[in-house]
Scaffold this active site. Structure first.
Site, mmCIF file in Angstrom:
data_model
loop_
_atom_site.group_PDB
_atom_site.id
_atom_site.type_symbol
_atom_site.label_atom_id
_atom_site.label_comp_id
_atom_site.label_asym_id
_atom_site.label_seq_id
_atom_site.Cartn_x
_atom_site.Cartn_y
_atom_site.Cartn_z
ATOM 1 N N LYS A 21 18.915 -80.218 40.877
ATOM 2 C CA LYS A 21 18.708 -81.372 40.003
ATOM 3 C C LYS A 21 17.302 -81.345 39.431
ATOM 4 O O LYS A 21 16.376 -80.893 40.104
ATOM 5 C CB LYS A 21 18.858 -82.671 40.819
ATOM 6 C CG LYS A 21 20.263 -83.062 41.182
ATOM 7 C CD LYS A 21 20.251 -84.391 41.935
ATOM 8 C CE LYS A 21 21.645 -84.761 42.431
ATOM 9 N NZ LYS A 21 22.610 -85.012 41.352
ATOM 10 N N ASP A 57 22.196 -90.957 48.689
ATOM 11 C CA ASP A 57 23.503 -90.297 48.624
ATOM 12 C C ASP A 57 24.297 -90.403 49.931
ATOM 13 O O ASP A 57 25.377 -89.833 50.052
ATOM 14 C CB ASP A 57 23.306 -88.828 48.203
ATOM 15 C CG ASP A 57 24.432 -88.319 47.314
ATOM 16 O OD1 ASP A 57 25.183 -89.143 46.777
ATOM 17 O OD2 ASP A 57 24.548 -87.082 47.182
ATOM 18 N N LYS A 83 30.764 -90.897 52.408
ATOM 19 C CA LYS A 83 29.963 -89.726 52.036
ATOM 20 C C LYS A 83 28.554 -89.920 52.579
ATOM 21 O O LYS A 83 27.867 -90.877 52.235
ATOM 22 C CB LYS A 83 29.911 -89.567 50.512
ATOM 23 C CG LYS A 83 28.884 -88.530 50.026
ATOM 24 C CD LYS A 83 28.869 -88.363 48.500
ATOM 25 C CE LYS A 83 27.724 -87.457 48.044
ATOM 26 N NZ LYS A 83 27.671 -87.289 46.574
ATOM 27 N N GLU A 143 28.784 -81.671 45.465
ATOM 28 C CA GLU A 143 28.929 -81.379 46.891
ATOM 29 C C GLU A 143 29.674 -82.463 47.652
ATOM 30 O O GLU A 143 30.299 -82.190 48.669
ATOM 31 C CB GLU A 143 27.537 -81.168 47.517
ATOM 32 C CG GLU A 143 26.779 -82.450 47.934
ATOM 33 C CD GLU A 143 26.443 -83.384 46.787
ATOM 34 O OE1 GLU A 143 26.426 -82.918 45.635
ATOM 35 O OE2 GLU A 143 26.220 -84.583 47.028
ATOM 36 N N ARG A 199 32.346 -84.236 47.029
ATOM 37 C CA ARG A 199 33.803 -84.066 47.121
ATOM 38 C C ARG A 199 34.164 -82.964 48.116
ATOM 39 O O ARG A 199 35.206 -83.032 48.756
ATOM 40 C CB ARG A 199 34.374 -83.808 45.714
ATOM 41 C CG ARG A 199 33.941 -82.518 45.096
ATOM 42 C CD ARG A 199 34.142 -82.484 43.577
ATOM 43 N NE ARG A 199 33.157 -83.293 42.866
ATOM 44 C CZ ARG A 199 33.135 -83.452 41.540
ATOM 45 N NH1 ARG A 199 34.070 -82.897 40.787
ATOM 46 N NH2 ARG A 199 32.193 -84.187 40.969
HETATM 47 N N1 BES Z 1 25.151 -87.695 44.354
HETATM 48 C C1 BES Z 1 25.495 -87.305 43.031
HETATM 49 C C2 BES Z 1 26.028 -88.463 42.194
HETATM 50 C C3 BES Z 1 25.073 -89.585 41.896
HETATM 51 C C4 BES Z 1 24.461 -89.680 40.663
HETATM 52 C C5 BES Z 1 24.854 -90.594 42.824
HETATM 53 C C6 BES Z 1 23.602 -90.728 40.376
HETATM 54 C C7 BES Z 1 23.996 -91.651 42.548
HETATM 55 C C8 BES Z 1 23.388 -91.724 41.339
HETATM 56 C C9 BES Z 1 26.570 -86.226 43.094
HETATM 57 O O1 BES Z 1 26.547 -85.391 44.193
HETATM 58 C C10 BES Z 1 26.390 -85.369 41.893
HETATM 59 O O2 BES Z 1 25.375 -84.753 41.795
HETATM 60 N N2 BES Z 1 27.380 -85.336 41.021
HETATM 61 C C11 BES Z 1 27.314 -84.564 39.833
HETATM 62 C C12 BES Z 1 28.661 -83.928 39.622
HETATM 63 C C13 BES Z 1 28.683 -82.874 38.542
HETATM 64 C C14 BES Z 1 27.839 -81.677 38.955
HETATM 65 C C15 BES Z 1 30.102 -82.447 38.304
HETATM 66 C C16 BES Z 1 26.973 -85.493 38.684
HETATM 67 O O3 BES Z 1 27.425 -86.633 38.693
HETATM 68 O O4 BES Z 1 26.213 -85.085 37.812
HETATM 69 ZN ZN ZN Z 2 25.719 -86.126 45.894
HETATM 70 MN MN MN Z 3 25.244 -83.730 43.951
#
Ligand code: BES
Ligand code: ZN
Ligand code: MN
Length: 506
Positions: free
Chosen positions: A286, A297, A274, A358, A360
């Protein structure tokens, strides 16, 4: 063996000294590893003898415990040419592993690198296995590099020369190559998101590929359109920096004399990464605290690139293909929206419920492209979910699989080098959670429970039955605080395990 595929590697020559008495070593500092329970019989005992029993006396006085990662600098120790002797603890003798030696060596090295040093010697121990030597050498070369990319006055300086005493030269060379891989991943992740974006990451891939002899293909937007990579394109639409897909290929599997047919017959191992070069969350924006570290990321992408470069430099006898999906997740006027339905490359329709899920979506297309390479196994690395960090903490990666032997191989490779991973279940019941009212699937589960697993379940839809393991590195990829063995920032998580996996034949 080619070394220094890391651009701007700077100094960092690593040499070997077959065997030398501690008192004759010509270096500014000497590092010796010590287990719990006294000086024992190895190199710590030799140093003890050379210094007139100094280590034994300090141990009896309780000043030296040998506990893991205890780092005791002794200045002007008697009987040594070196001005400084660093004693680093490795814990109980019977529990010493390659992973422990990686961290111990990194701890000593990080301590010494606080000042410029021209020559630093590390005393290996004759009892170590070659894997243990490799990991100790790698740790020493990783620990001396900090997060100094943007600092006028660096906090760590690489040693001019590192001397490994009583260590087999081939193992030292391999350790140095592995360290270059880990440091490459760390550098890319530590770069500011304005400096590393899809095209510049792809440029880095091309540079590394050139240095290590990997074949490379870079797909631009036109190619992505022609290849129906609508999922990658959708996520990339909110950014002024267009997405890219990078394919790397390494052919080391053909045994000499068996000819082309034999080479082509063996299906490759595949890595997928990714590469979200910055994740603002998109329209599902966010909050500021959550966004600050989102330059990390692309850690999965950095790790698979770095592992491939290392595998090629080590000339490991396997075939490998790597797919990297590069996008910036932003909120520009063309950004993808909640309620959008995307037709991914494999024909699956995805209803967007949250633009912050995003990763996935990007991986959906990359996994499908890689599936077309007919790999034997796919291992994907992604900073995919905060939920995985909630489940396992910041230091443990989550494993998810559709094929237990594949997952076991990844876990064994991680154990070999001391990285922590833990498998989570993939019960069919979780599939219910990603069903959509309007499309084949939606990009989030029902509510936030089990979020790391529903994300993995989403990915599973795109591997088409190929044996596959997903590694969620959202926790271990990036560390806000420093540890005894590493400065904060990017960790280079999973680079060493992927190299071990390739060595084990994939
Ligand atoms: N890149 C983030 C996940 C992440 C969180 C990586 C903390 C490193 C540290 C990912 O794209 C994300 O935002 N995931 C969301 C998914 C949710 C919206 C279903 C999450 O984990 O909150
Ligand atoms: Zn992400
Ligand atoms: Mn994200």
């Amino acid at each position: 063996m080619s070394r220094e595929f890391l651009p701007n590697a700077g100094p960092g020559t690593i040499t070997c000294e077959p065997s030398a008495r501690p008192d004759s070593i010509d270096a500014e500092a000497v590092v010796v590893f010590m287990a719990e329970g006294g000086v024992g019989m190895g190199s710590a005992a030799e140093v003890d003898a050379a210094t007139g029993g100094l280590l034994g006396r300090l141990a009896s006085a309780g000043e030296l415990s040998g506990r893991r990662y205890e780092c005791v600098p002794l200045l002007a120790a008697p009987g040594l040419r070196a001005g400084q002797l660093v004693v680093v603890g490795i814990g109980k003798r019977e529990d010493v592993t390659a992973g422990v030696l990686y961290r111990a060596a990194a701890t000593a090295s990080r301590h010494l690198a606080a000042r410029p040093r021209s020559r630093v010697a590390f005393l290996a121990d004759g009892a170590w296995t070659t894997k243990q030597v490799e990991q100790a050498v790698a740790g020493a070369a990783v620990g001396m590099v900090g997060q100094d990319l943007y600092r006028a006055e660096p906090k760590r300086t690489r040693f001019g020369t590192t001397i490994w005493v009583s260590a087999p030269v081939e193992a030292v060379e391999r350790g140095a190559v592995i360290a270059d891989g880990v440091n490459l991943a760390r550098r890319l992740v530590n770069m500011a998101p304005d400096d590393i974006y899809p095209q510049s990451f792809a440029d880095e891939c091309a540079t590394i590929a050139g240095r290590t002899g990997l074949d490379i293909e870079i797909w631009d937007e036109d190619r992505l359109v022609r290849e129906r990579c609508n999922a990658i394109l959708a996520v990339g639409r909110g950014s002024s920096r267009p997405p890219r897909l990078v394919l790397l290929r390494y052919r080391g599997g053909g045994r000499a004399g068996q000819g082309r047919a034999a080479i082509d017959a063996s299906p490759p191992l595949a890595f997928v990464g990714k590469g979200v070069t910055f994740d603002s969350g998109g329209l599902s924006l966010k909050p500021s605290e959550g966004m600050l570290t989102m330059k990390c990321d692309m850690s999965g992408a950095a790790a698979v690139l770095s592992a491939a470069a290392t595998i090629a430099s080590l000339k490991l006898p396997i075939d490998l293909v790597v797919g990297i999906g590069l996008v910036e997740n932003m909120t520009g006027p063309a950004a993808y929206k909640l309620g959008d339905v995307i037709t991914a490359r494999n024909g699956t329709t995805i209803e967007v419920h949250n633009t912050d899920a995003e990763g996935r979506i990007v991986l959906a297309d990359v996994l499908d492209v890689i599936r077309g390479e007919k790999p034997r196994r796919i291992v994907d690395l992604a900073t995919l979910t905060g939920a995985c960090v909630v489940a396992l903490g910041q230091d443990v990666a989550g494993l998810f699989t559709n094929d237990q032997p594949c997952c076991d191989a990844v876990a064994a490779a991680a154990r070999e080098v001391g990285e922590q991973v833990w498998q989570l279940p993939m019960y069919p019941d979780y599939d219910e959670q990603i069903k959509s009212e309007v499309a084949d699937i939606k990009n989030v589960g029902d509510g936030r429970w089990g979020g790391a697993i529903t994300a993995a379940k989403f990915l599973e839809r795109f591997v088409g039955g190929t044996p596959w393991t997903h590694v969620d590195i959202a926790g271990p990829a990036f560390s806000e605080k420093s540890r005894p063995w590493t400065d904060g920032g990017a960790t280079g998580s999973m680079v060493r395990p992927l190299v071990e996996l390739a060595r084990a034949g994939g």
